[in-house]
Design a protein around this motif. Structure first.
Motif, PDB file in Angstrom:
ATOM      1  N   ASP A 172       0.802  -1.227   0.000  1.00 47.69           N
ATOM      2  CA  ASP A 172       0.000   0.000   0.000  1.00 47.69           C
ATOM      3  C   ASP A 172       0.834   1.276   0.000  1.00 47.69           C
TER       4      ASP A 172
ATOM      5  N   VAL B 277       2.599   4.333  -1.459  1.00 49.86           N
ATOM      6  CA  VAL B 277       2.304   5.102  -2.671  1.00 49.86           C
ATOM      7  C   VAL B 277       3.594   5.694  -3.234  1.00 49.86           C
TER       8      VAL B 277
ATOM      9  N   LYS C 297      -7.901  12.734  -2.007  1.00 51.63           N
ATOM     10  CA  LYS C 297      -8.295  11.554  -2.778  1.00 51.63           C
ATOM     11  C   LYS C 297      -9.628  11.009  -2.288  1.00 51.63           C
TER      12      LYS C 297
END
Length: 251
Positions: A74, A76, A247
């Motif tokens: 996970d 980024v 986001k």
């Protein structure tokens, strides 16, 4: 003919995953093409995998992660973020942990250092390496409380901090530490040097840590055992809290 009583025995014998796999084989005709030996192998693999997963889950829980779900998958990798995917994948292999090295992650507030250090800790748990995650302030508070208790818990905690295979210290030197806690930290790092791995996450560069440790000699002793020869990840880029907030809002 297998009955529910037979399958219940698998649970009683604490080999539930094997029983579940056997039930799947009985109900699915596609398994008929496999030999008896192949089926036994599948049953053993199912039980072995389930036991390993439970052990990993136990290690993750014992680590005390603030974000237990943090994982390498996970992380980024944004174009303007100084984070190399191949390098992080290599670190997730935990060879540096097995070599008892020190790793230091430096980034500004919101840069994602806490998530990254916990993700690397999670990767170590998957390798069945015991991990302890804490903040430096948390270490000081716990040791001060145990010292005041006078019941021997101080020594038990120090032994754990000295010997856990991977010690992750987050928010390192965010605030100054008193002389007694500086001595504690020195004793911990002295005991861990070349024997156990340490991962440190901080907003400050090592040369700024001096300002937060009482006593120049003690500061030199601590930093010499941490910063010398350590691996560094200088994490720059956008504020990840803002990134995820925007986001989520967009979604």
């Amino acid at each position: 003919m297998l009955t529910e009583e037979h399958f219940d025995l698998f649970r009683q014998f604490r080999i539930k995953a094997m029983g579940d796999k056997l039930r799947e084989m009985v109900d699915d005709a596609s398994y008929d093409k496999f030999t008896f030996e192949e089926k036994v192998g599948m049953l053993l693999d199912a039980e072995s995998s389930a036991r390993r997963d439970r052990k990993v889950a136990k290690y993750v829980k014992q680590a005390g992660f603030k974000t237990p779900s943090a994982c390498i998958e996970d992380v980024v990798y944004l174009p303007d973020r100084t984070l190399n995917k191949d390098r992080i994948a290599r670190y997730a292999g935990c060879e540096w942990v097995e070599r008892c090295e020190v790793m230091i992650i430096i980034s500004k507030t919101g840069g994602g250092k806490s998530f990254l250090c916990q993700a690397l800790g999670n990767a170590a748990c998957r390798k069945l390496i015991r991990v302890r995650y804490t903040r430096l302030a948390g270490i000081c508070e716990d040791l001060n409380r145990a010292r005041a208790a006078g019941d021997g818990s101080y020594y038990e905690l120090m032994d754990e901090l000295k010997t856990v295979p991977l010690l992750i210290i987050d928010d390192f030197m965010t605030t100054p530490i008193a002389t007694q806690n500086a001595v504690d930290l020195f004793e911990i790092m002295e005991a861990r040097e070349k024997l156990c791995a340490t991962l440190i996450a901080s907003q400050l560069e090592p040369n700024e840590w001096y300002l937060r440790i009482e006593g120049e000699l003690m500061a030199d002793s601590i930093l010499n055992r941490i910063a010398t020869g350590a691996r560094y990840i200088d994490l720059e880029g956008p504020n990840m809290r803002d990134y995820f907030a925007k986001k989520k809002q967009a979604e």
